[in-house]
Enzyme design. Structure first.
Site, short mmCIF file in Angstrom:
data_model
loop_
_atom_site.label_atom_id
_atom_site.label_comp_id
_atom_site.label_asym_id
_atom_site.label_seq_id
_atom_site.Cartn_x
_atom_site.Cartn_y
_atom_site.Cartn_z
N GLY A 39 -21.45 31.80 25.57
CA GLY A 39 -22.67 31.59 24.80
C GLY A 39 -23.32 30.23 24.99
N CYS A 42 -26.45 27.05 23.05
CA CYS A 42 -27.25 27.78 22.06
C CYS A 42 -26.39 28.47 21.01
CB CYS A 42 -28.14 28.81 22.76
SG CYS A 42 -29.12 29.81 21.64
N LYS A 51 -29.48 27.29 12.84
CA LYS A 51 -30.22 28.21 12.00
C LYS A 51 -29.39 28.68 10.82
CE LYS A 51 -33.05 27.49 15.12
NZ LYS A 51 -32.57 26.26 15.73
N THR A 143 -25.97 26.04 34.17
CA THR A 143 -25.06 25.11 33.51
C THR A 143 -25.69 24.36 32.34
OG1 THR A 143 -25.56 23.61 35.34
CG2 THR A 143 -23.47 24.78 35.42
N SER A 145 -27.67 22.05 29.55
CA SER A 145 -27.98 20.64 29.31
C SER A 145 -27.04 20.05 28.27
CB SER A 145 -29.43 20.49 28.84
OG SER A 145 -29.62 21.18 27.61
N VAL A 183 -37.75 18.50 17.84
CA VAL A 183 -37.30 19.73 17.18
C VAL A 183 -35.92 19.57 16.54
CG1 VAL A 183 -36.76 22.17 17.51
CG2 VAL A 183 -38.67 21.14 18.76
N ASP A 312 -32.05 25.22 31.36
CA ASP A 312 -32.21 23.79 31.12
C ASP A 312 -31.92 22.93 32.34
OD1 ASP A 312 -32.67 24.63 28.56
OD2 ASP A 312 -31.07 23.47 27.62
N HIS A 321 -34.96 31.17 25.23
CA HIS A 321 -35.67 32.38 25.68
C HIS A 321 -36.30 32.18 27.05
CE1 HIS A 321 -38.07 30.04 22.79
NE2 HIS A 321 -39.14 30.36 23.48
N HIS A 444 -51.74 44.58 4.45
CA HIS A 444 -51.98 43.68 3.32
C HIS A 444 -51.04 44.03 2.17
CE1 HIS A 444 -54.13 41.25 0.36
NE2 HIS A 444 -54.10 42.32 -0.45
#
EC number: 1.8.1.4
Length: 466
Positions: A39, A42, A51, A143, A145, A183, A312, A321, A444
């Site tokens: 993984g 991330c 998150k 690989t 970052s 970010v 990266d 993504h 709505h």
């Protein structure tokens, strides 16, 4: 020696998605990962755990500050159990990385644990518990970052930390100093501010989120200031020193004055650098540029014709993504297909609350290019859905070509913008005009109505609810 059609070095979102797509297309596939879990950054120490903490801390803030407004009364004091919060975060990570293990087995992908190093363009040595070698007709470098730093900062991983350590602190900082208003720094800053820390953000540029549309930066800065965060823009950090449990950061402001910040933790969040340590790229004839990135052509092919690179480790935005799209692109290219990626339509998201999201050109970019454009903007506070939930901060802004009305950029800050941006990406992929979006029925009451209203505002200033 095992032989493969394709080997992927690195199992982050780019690598594992590339492996799955290669296997789907009938290629015998291997993936090599240096860590014990799949993984990459991330899933293990990036997108997913951050998150989880953002969600948990958001629930706490809602309970302590906003539940009463909704007529919800909680007897007694609401407390933070940081240990349990961190444990929950880890359980989310474990479930997610376990899901990648399942996908590897399902798609019959061989997984090797160890550091993958090129012996030559078709042979890879894997150094783990044991050393082994495989042969691959094609290889994808994925690989990723690692966190960057400044040359004079000694990151001790205890008080002077990176995002990796910030995800597993054993206490809520009294005063968290964050170097970098991008970010990662803003997301983690909001987590610990919600949990009770004093937070100071020290940013070299004249605004936070300097690569995004200036309107978004201004609005999020306002939100952070309202939360009583110290937002120190136009400050150049000169030194970071630790004295026991205290960290002292000195920075020069735009007046040339040196100011001092003292806290118990300092998060260094000044970006990330491509990670190629141990790859031995030169042995395979793979060239790196002066920024340490793997050089690729428009097909993501390196200087060695059978070796590709994604994510990266190459140029472009460091986004999970983006890496996924590139992984699929390379797999399908190897299969003889003709895939495409429109890099202008890779959205960027900041998962603070309110969320920030954007796709396409900013106003600054359009002005610099001399493009004539029109603007439609709509505030969240004018939405019935936003008032109902109490999430009234933010706006949606649509930039459209002045002559053709084609949507050139969409920039939004507000509740659920991380999800709303997909509507803008879809519209722009099909080269929609602002008029097209304005004519589409939006349910709505929803937050998505802000997109329709912004499109109406860009079309002869026809917004209905302002």
């Amino acid at each position: 020696m095992s032989q493969y059609d394709v080997a992927i070095i690195g199992s982050g979102p780019g690598g594992y998605v590339a492996a799955i797509r290669c296997a789907q297309l009938g290629m015998k596939t291997a993936i090599i990962e240096k860590y014990s879990t799949l993984g990459g950054t991330c899933l293990n120490v990036g997108c997913i755990p951050s998150k989880a903490l953002l969600s948990s801390s958001h629930h706490y803030e809602e309970a302590t500050k906003h539940f009463e407004d909704h007529g919800i009364e909680i007897p007694g004091e609401v407390k933070v159990n940081l240990e349990k919060m961190i444990a929950r975060k880890q359980s989310v990570v474990d479930q997610t990385t376990g899901g990648i293990d399942f996908l590897m087995k399902k798609n019959k992908i061989d997984v090797y644990q160890g550091v993958g190093s090129f012996k030559d363009a078709t042979h890879i040595t894997i150094k783990g518990e044991k050393e082994e070698e495989i042969e691959a007709k094609n290889t994808i470098i994925a690989t990723g970052s690692k966190p960057s730093s400044l040359p004079f900062i000694n990151i001790d991983k205890e008080r002077i930390i990176t995002s990796t350590e910030a995800l597993k602190l054993k206490e809520v900082p009294k005063h968290l100093i964050i170097i970098g208003g991008g970010v990662i720094g803003l997301e983690l800053g909001q987590v610990y501010k919600r949990l009770g820390a004093e937070v100071t953000v020290v940013e070299y540029m004249d605004r936070i989120l300097p690569t995004m549309d200036a309107g978004l930066s201004k609005e999020l800065n306002k939100v952070f200031k309202k939360a009583k965060c110290n937002m120190m823009v136009s400050h150049k950090v000169q030194s970071v020193e630790r004295n026991g449990d205290e960290v002292v950061v000195k920075a020069e402001n735009k007046k040339g004055e040196v100011v001092e910040f003292k806290g118990d933790y300092c998060l260094v969040s000044v970006g990330r650098r491509p990670y190629t340590d141990g790859l031995n790229a030169e042995a395979a004839g793979v060239k790196l540029n002066d920024r340490g990135q793997v050089e690729v052509n428009e097909h993501l092919q390196t200087s060695a014709s059978n070796i590709y690179a994604i994510g990266d480790v190459i140029k472009g935005a460091m986004l999970a993504h983006k890496a996924e799209e590139e992984g699929v692109f390379v797999a399908e290219t190897l299969a003889g297909q003709k895939p495409h990626i429109d890099y202008n339509l890779i959205p960027g998201v900041v998962y603070t609350w309110p969320e920030v999201a954007a796709v396409g050109k900013t106003e600054e970019e359009l002005k610099e290019a001399g493009t004539k454009y029109k603007v439609g903007q709509f505030p969240f506070r004018a939405l019935g859905r936003a008032r109902a939930s109490g999430d009234i901060d933010g706006f949606v802004k649509i930039l459209a070509d002045e002559t053709t009305d084609e949507v050139l950029g969409v920039h939004m800050i507000g509740a659920r913008c991380a999800d709303l941006i997909a509507e803008a990406v879809t519209a722009m992929e099909f080269r929609a005009s602002a008029e097209d979006i304005s004519r589409m029925s939006h349910a709505h009451p929803t937050f998505a109505e802000a997109v329709k209203e912004a499109a109406l505002a860009a079309t002869e200033d026809r917004a209905l609810h302002v």
